[in-house]
Write a protein that holds these residues in place. Structure first.
Motif, PDB file in Angstrom:
ATOM      1  N   THR A 206      -1.975   6.163   0.517  1.00 17.84           N
ATOM      2  CA  THR A 206      -3.217   6.425  -0.217  1.00 17.84           C
ATOM      3  C   THR A 206      -4.437   6.224   0.671  1.00 17.84           C
ATOM      4  O   THR A 206      -5.367   7.048   0.671  1.00 17.84           O
ATOM      5  CB  THR A 206      -3.310   5.509  -1.439  1.00 17.84           C
ATOM      6  OG1 THR A 206      -2.143   5.687  -2.251  1.00 17.84           O
ATOM      7  CG2 THR A 206      -4.538   5.826  -2.261  1.00 17.84           C
ATOM      8  N   LEU A 225      -1.621  12.166  -0.163  1.00 18.14           N
ATOM      9  CA  LEU A 225      -1.746  11.760  -1.564  1.00 18.14           C
ATOM     10  C   LEU A 225      -0.569  12.268  -2.392  1.00 18.14           C
ATOM     11  O   LEU A 225      -0.101  11.595  -3.310  1.00 18.14           O
ATOM     12  CB  LEU A 225      -3.067  12.274  -2.134  1.00 18.14           C
ATOM     13  CG  LEU A 225      -4.337  11.659  -1.520  1.00 18.14           C
ATOM     14  CD1 LEU A 225      -5.578  12.378  -2.043  1.00 18.14           C
ATOM     15  CD2 LEU A 225      -4.416  10.177  -1.838  1.00 18.14           C
ATOM     16  N   THR A 228       2.255   9.955  -1.849  1.00 19.86           N
ATOM     17  CA  THR A 228       2.060   8.746  -2.642  1.00 19.86           C
ATOM     18  C   THR A 228       2.545   8.959  -4.069  1.00 19.86           C
ATOM     19  O   THR A 228       3.257   8.111  -4.645  1.00 19.86           O
ATOM     20  CB  THR A 228       0.572   8.353  -2.658  1.00 19.86           C
ATOM     21  OG1 THR A 228       0.121   8.151  -1.325  1.00 19.86           O
ATOM     22  CG2 THR A 228       0.358   7.095  -3.460  1.00 19.86           C
ATOM     23  N   ALA A 238      -4.355   7.347  -6.038  1.00 25.24           N
ATOM     24  CA  ALA A 238      -4.003   8.662  -5.507  1.00 25.24           C
ATOM     25  C   ALA A 238      -4.356   9.768  -6.497  1.00 25.24           C
ATOM     26  O   ALA A 238      -4.851  10.837  -6.104  1.00 25.24           O
ATOM     27  CB  ALA A 238      -2.511   8.702  -5.171  1.00 25.24           C
TER      28      ALA A 238
END
Length: 519
Positions: A206, A225, A228, A238
């Motif tokens: 993140t 992201l 994540t 995120a």
């Protein structure tokens, strides 16, 4: 005789037992650690009341000499927030066992929590003499140096910790050092190494995604992201970052869908409600935008970005007194941002406070050396006040900034800003070679549009709230009417091809009209 022999035989075992030495029972010796197992069991089960009861009993039996009982009691005090008492107990442990590095580490930890970073560093150095291969000591030394803002020493200690043993937390702290220094590139390098070492750590992914987002590298930001969210679909940081990216590109509905997921997990997040409010602002649902931004402001009253956005929305709704209120509050928290002074000047102009508007524009020009909107709006105000020479100077300064932006970046200018700049350039008689020209397919229509736009400029004063640029592109046009004592009226944008001048509009000086006819 037989009886005597029998009695002799029966007496033999008794005499043998009497010859054995009488041993003391084991319970008569004080065993200091006999209940350590029970203390440990209660502690790991988080049954702290039972643990403290056993510790109290153990310390009474050992007259306060059981090191482990004192150690665990100090840990419990620290968990309960009694840091000072935990420090005293850990110091007692260090006195009972001066060669134990763990006791010194706990003493230093308590000093760190009390904000005594220099004292903590001294104790950590003493612990390092006892155990030179403990990565935790090097890591904590680095953290202490960060709080003392001695970043070079902190960096050396964290590198030593990574050399002894690699840990995610050490990478995170090392990356924070470069972020505090403002070196985003080196911070990204550190976080990339951290992700290679621990590819499933959602905090590292993140943070790396947010750094790429800050640099405008949207593809890599979206990639990290997305990773994540693969490992943790409910990671609100995120999701919030991904939604802000979509919001930046104008996908307000998709962004709002993301924000709904975050709102279920974290309902009281100021950035969340700020972004939701600006999504509604982008969809021109201004009442909903103000409602969300007010909630964000309630949760974070000292956040200048929320105040800035509230001022922006109120400007768009032509609620200039409210806009002045929020923009003034934002300036108190962020006094070095020129764009805030520009928006404040726009609100003051519409509140007919020209003198203070000029002062705000002067401050905006002094602080902001890159934004051409500041000079454009200031030039419009000066032109409407009849100060053409000063307006021309601001217009020329705006041209310089626009040329620099054209060469340095591929930034697209707001159409409303281009329109106002063209009208102002014609009104100030800069010439035909204006900074911006709109592409028109038909050359005849192009010539007609240019001439009529010049005529429109001379028919009515330019609006001081027409160009707020990318920050505020939906502002309504503003013009002065001759009725009353200088009253104002908010109208929509004038048509591109006005048929004839409106009779209520103020006439421009005859000299300017004559010069226009000559052209």
């Amino acid at each position: 005789m037989a009886e005597e022999k029998l009695s002799a035989r029966t007496q033999l075992p008794v005499s043998a037992e009497s010859q054995k030495p009488v041993l003391k029972k084991a319970s008569e010796f004080p065993i200091l650690e006999k209940q350590n197992w029970l203390i440990h069991l209660y502690y790991i089960q988080k049954d702290y009341e039972a643990c403290k009861a056993v510790i109290k009993e153990q310390l009474q039996e050992t007259h306060g000499l059981c090191e482990y009982a004192i150690y665990v009691q100090a840990l419990i005090f620290r968990l309960e927030g009694n840091i000072q008492e935990s420090l005293r107990l850990f110091q007692m442990c260090a006195f009972l066992s001066p060669q134990c590095a763990d006791n010194l580490k706990q003493v230093a930890r308590s000093l760190f929590l009390l904000g005594k970073h220099k004292a903590a560093i001294e104790v950590y150095n003493e612990a390092a003499k006892l155990n030179q291969k403990d990565w935790e000591i090097c890591h904590n030394l680095g953290v202490c140096y960060i709080y003392l803002k001695q970043f070079d020493k902190a960096q050396d200690q964290l590198h030593n910790a990574l050399h002894l043993n690699r840990h995610d937390l050490t990478y995170i702290m090392l990356g924070k050092i470069f972020l505090l220094k403002g070196d985003l590139d080196k911070a990204i390098e550190i976080y990339k190494k951290a992700v290679e070492f621990s590819p499933e750590n959602t905090e590292l992914l993140t943070t790396l995604g947010l750094l790429y987002l800050q640099l405008g590298i949207y593809q890599k930001a979206f990639e990290h992201l997305g990773n994540t969210l693969t490992y943790d679909p409910t990671n609100y940081k995120a999701i919030l970052a991904a939604g802000s990216m979509m919001q930046t590109h104008g996908d307000f509905d998709v962004a709002l869908t993301k924000y709904k997921v975050v709102a279920c997990a974290v309902t009281e997040s100021p950035p969340l409600w700020n972004n939701i409010g600006m999504c509604f602002f982008g969809k021109k649902k201004y009442v909903a935008a103000i409602s969300c931004l007010k909630r964000a402001n309630y949760l974070a009253p000292l956040d200048w970005k929320i105040l800035y956005n509230l001022g922006l929305v109120h400007l768009t709704m032509q609620q200039y007194a409210s806009a002045f209120h929020f923009l003034s509050a934002a300036i108190n928290f962020q006094p070095k941002m020129g764009e805030l002074y520009m928006l404040l000047a726009v609100a003051l102009t519409n509140l007919e406070d020209t003198e203070n508007a000029k002062r705000a524009y002067e401050e905006a020009v002094r602080l902001d050396k890159c934004n051409p909107l500041v000079n454009l709006n200031y030039a419009v105000l000066l032109y409407n006040q009849g100060e053409k020479r000063d307006a021309l100077a601001q217009y020329q300064e705006m041209e310089k900034k626009v040329n620099l932006l054209k060469y340095s970046s591929s930034l697209e200018f707001d159409p409303e800003m281009v329109e106002v700049a063209q009208k102002l350039g014609a009104a100030l008689q800069v010439g035909e070679a204006l900074v911006w020209t709109k592409p028109v397919k038909d050359p005849k229509s192009k010539q007609q549009t240019a001439s009529t736009s010049k005529a429109a400029c001379f028919q009515q004063p330019l609006g001081s709230n027409q160009a707020l640029g990318q920050a505020m592109s939906s502002a309504a046009a503003y013009r002065k009417l001759s009725s009353g004592a200088g009253g104002t009226s908010q109208l929509t944008k004038p048509p591109s091809l006005p048929l004839e001048p409106e009779p209520t509009v103020e006439a421009q000086p005859t000299e300017a009209s004559a010069q226009t006819r000559e052209k």
